[in-house]
Scaffold this motif. Structure first.
Motif, mmCIF file in Angstrom:
data_model
loop_
_atom_site.group_PDB
_atom_site.id
_atom_site.type_symbol
_atom_site.label_atom_id
_atom_site.label_comp_id
_atom_site.label_asym_id
_atom_site.label_seq_id
_atom_site.Cartn_x
_atom_site.Cartn_y
_atom_site.Cartn_z
ATOM 1 N N PRO A 366 -62.157 -26.557 114.949
ATOM 2 C CA PRO A 366 -61.947 -25.781 116.181
ATOM 3 C C PRO A 366 -60.650 -24.974 116.195
ATOM 4 C CG PRO A 366 -62.817 -27.947 116.712
ATOM 5 C CD PRO A 366 -62.513 -27.971 115.243
ATOM 6 N N GLU A 367 -59.568 -25.535 115.644
ATOM 7 C CA GLU A 367 -58.287 -24.831 115.659
ATOM 8 C C GLU A 367 -58.340 -23.531 114.873
ATOM 9 O OE1 GLU A 367 -57.398 -29.165 116.409
ATOM 10 O OE2 GLU A 367 -58.707 -28.023 115.076
ATOM 11 N N ALA A 368 -59.136 -23.490 113.815
ATOM 12 C CA ALA A 368 -59.251 -22.258 113.015
ATOM 13 C C ALA A 368 -59.962 -21.166 113.803
ATOM 14 C CB ALA A 368 -59.999 -22.550 111.715
ATOM 15 N N ALA A 369 -61.000 -21.531 114.536
ATOM 16 C CA ALA A 369 -61.689 -20.538 115.360
ATOM 17 C C ALA A 369 -60.784 -20.052 116.488
ATOM 18 C CB ALA A 369 -62.975 -21.138 115.931
ATOM 19 N N GLU A 370 -59.972 -20.952 117.032
ATOM 20 C CA GLU A 370 -59.050 -20.557 118.095
ATOM 21 C C GLU A 370 -58.008 -19.572 117.564
ATOM 22 O OE1 GLU A 370 -55.955 -20.348 120.938
ATOM 23 O OE2 GLU A 370 -55.657 -21.348 119.016
ATOM 24 N N ALA A 371 -57.518 -19.803 116.331
ATOM 25 C CA ALA A 371 -56.574 -18.865 115.725
ATOM 26 C C ALA A 371 -57.226 -17.511 115.465
ATOM 27 C CB ALA A 371 -56.028 -19.448 114.419
ATOM 28 N N ALA A 372 -58.488 -17.510 115.032
ATOM 29 C CA ALA A 372 -59.204 -16.254 114.803
ATOM 30 C C ALA A 372 -59.389 -15.480 116.107
ATOM 31 C CB ALA A 372 -60.562 -16.530 114.162
#
Length: 509
Positions: A366-372
């Motif tokens: 989830p954190e990677a999608a939030e950064a994107a």
């Protein structure tokens, strides 16, 4: 351990002559490759072992149909056992090569007299080929390791054209072993599974005596010139019993440095503090905690192609590694200016009539999608969701909220994680579309929403939109169930985008 205010080049110059090849100690040995897979590691191991004269058996639980793309590339003399594992292929082997996807708890591994991996085989052969191979850079972290590894290899190649990139990025280093010349740098992206497997091999083989194989194969060490840990976030909690066990595998990278080596950490207390303490006993390792703000001056351009603070932080770490290994600052800066990223990580696939397409399928947490979503905050149609890894989904809900509040929309792919995500979205009154049972369905819906978005934006006839709507695949979840893996998911998305762009050559979107 030294911790300077600035990184200084190491000043080492590797040799340029290649020594003659020696007969392989694996010649005539019975070797079982456990897990052929589809990412290339099992195939590269089987090819390498065959070239060494070993008697190779490949065993995998999947069917010949599932493994067809890999099977057709195997040497003819390799024996294949598919759809099952047989005890005798382990107990009677001289050596078993473990695929990273195989659990270390697999009972059949306990029958093996000796266990190794494709990374360990590479390290052993490469080091035995000469007195001083080129520098080895290893990169791990929960997210950003592929982008940092790709950027590091790209920047090193500005000065060392023979630089090679491999590891978890789906290129086994065994596949380019014979191409390496003395002095060529090697950059390895290493997952927690690959790193933990090095320790597993040492522990397993240390309990058994009398193996007639080189110590380097049985007790692998990285012996790094540069090691990088980008960050730590919760991941693979469906595999590891705790976050601590996951971090311990990542920490394997800190265990084996050459003299005058450099360790780069992403700026992320408390993890960077923990890793600093772990390195404190090593007096000959230089430590640098690097971010976009602390990178040595003059290495990064003012206007790189990459988007997103997290991607620019990865570029900063790569530039610092290249500077330490002797790449001139001007070459680093010019290389960083044109570096556009690596496949499947915020990969820009094209743009037409106000719609841009970005493939971030490697955003599996989830954190990677939030950064994107922070990198593309406006006019974004976010494709997210998938299968569960037991992670906190609130950052993914935040990514969906940001897409909607920025004038875009959230389109969900069906999956076990998506089922949990729906409750969060409803609690926070975040509108969504789906869940869709196929990527085709989700992409068609996203394209329709993107068309509606671009109609609301001013667009000069015959010109590309300066601030386009973006169809962003950044799932924040694993891919299993609907796809073979995250790369299959990204490749399918890429095919859909290409077909759409091809159609627009004939008629507008």
């Amino acid at each position: 351990m030294t911790e300077p205010s600035g990184i200084e080049p190491s000043g080492t110059e590797p040799p340029k002559t290649k020594p003659p090849e020696k007969e392989s100690p694996l010649k005539g040995r019975r070797v079982t490759v456990m897990g052929l897979g589809l990412h290339g590691g099992g195939l590269a191991a089987a090819r390498y072992l065959t070239s060494c004269g070993a008697r190779v058996t490949v065993t995998d639980l999947r069917s010949p149909r599932e493994l067809a793309p890999t099977l057709e590339k195997l040497p003819r003399e390799v024996r294949c056992v598919l759809g099952e594992h047989r005890e005798e292929d382990f107990s009677k082997a001289d050596l078993v090569v473990k695929n990273p996807a195989v659990p270390r708890s697999a009972p059949l591994l306990r029958l093996a007299p000796a266990v190794t991996t494709d990374i360990a085989l590479f390290l052993a052969h490469w080091r035995q080929a000469g007195p001083s191979p080129g520098p080895l850079v290893a990169i791990t972290g929960t997210k950003g390791k592929s982008s940092t590894a790709g950027a590091t290899a790209s920047l090193l190649a500005q000065h060392f054209p023979g630089t090679k990139l491999g590891g978890n990025i789906t290129i086994s280093p065994l596949s380019f072993l014979e191409e390496l010349q003395p002095g060529d740098p090697v950059v390895l992206e290493l997952s927690s599974f690959q790193l933990g497997d090095l320790r597993f091999c040492r522990d397993h083989n240390g309990q058994r005596s009398g193996q007639p194989l080189p110590r380097e194969i049985l007790f692998p060490e990285l012996l790094l010139s540069v090691g990088i840990i980008t960050n730590i976030l919760p991941d693979h909690q469906d595999y590891y019993p705790s976050l601590e066990e996951y971090v311990l595998d990542k920490e394997e990278l800190l265990q084996s440095f050459q003299k005058k080596a450099l360790c780069i950490l992403g700026e992320q207390p408390p993890w960077s503090d923990r890793f600093r303490r772990a390195l404190a006993r090593s007096a000959e390792v230089t430590l640098a905690v690097i971010s976009r703000e602390t990178v040595p001056p003059g290495l990064l351009p003012e206007t790189p192609l990459l988007r997103g603070d997290h991607m620019l932080g990865n570029l900063a770490m790569a530039a610092s590694a290249a500077w330490y290994l002797g790449v001139p600052p001007g070459k680093i800066r010019s290389g960083a200016e044109t570096f556009s990223g690596v496949p499947h990580r915020l990969e820009h696939l094209g743009q037409k009539r106000g719609i841009s397409f970005v493939n971030d399928t490697a955003a599996t947490i989830p954190e990677a999608a939030e950064a994107a979503s922070r990198a593309y905050p406006e006019g974004t149609i976010l494709l997210a969701g998938g299968s569960d890894k037991g992670l906190d989904l609130s950052p993914l809900a935040e990514a969906g909220k940001r897409a909607v509040s920025g004038g875009g929309a959230l389109v969900l792919l069906a999956g076990s994680a998506t089922e949990r995500l729906l409750a969060l979205l409803r609690d926070q009154n975040v509108p969504f579309h789906g869940p869709c049972n196929s990527l085709d369905e989700a992409f068609s819906l996203a394209l329709e929403l993107a068309r509606e978005l671009t109609l609301k934006l001013p667009l000069d006839q015959g010109k590309e939109q300066n601030t386009p709507g973006t169809v962003l695949l950044s799932p924040g979840c694993a891919s299993f169930g609907m796809f073979r893996n995250e790369f299959d998911r990204g490749n399918q998305f890429r095919d859909l985008v290409r077909a759409t762009l091809d159609q627009t050559r004939q008629k507008p979107l």
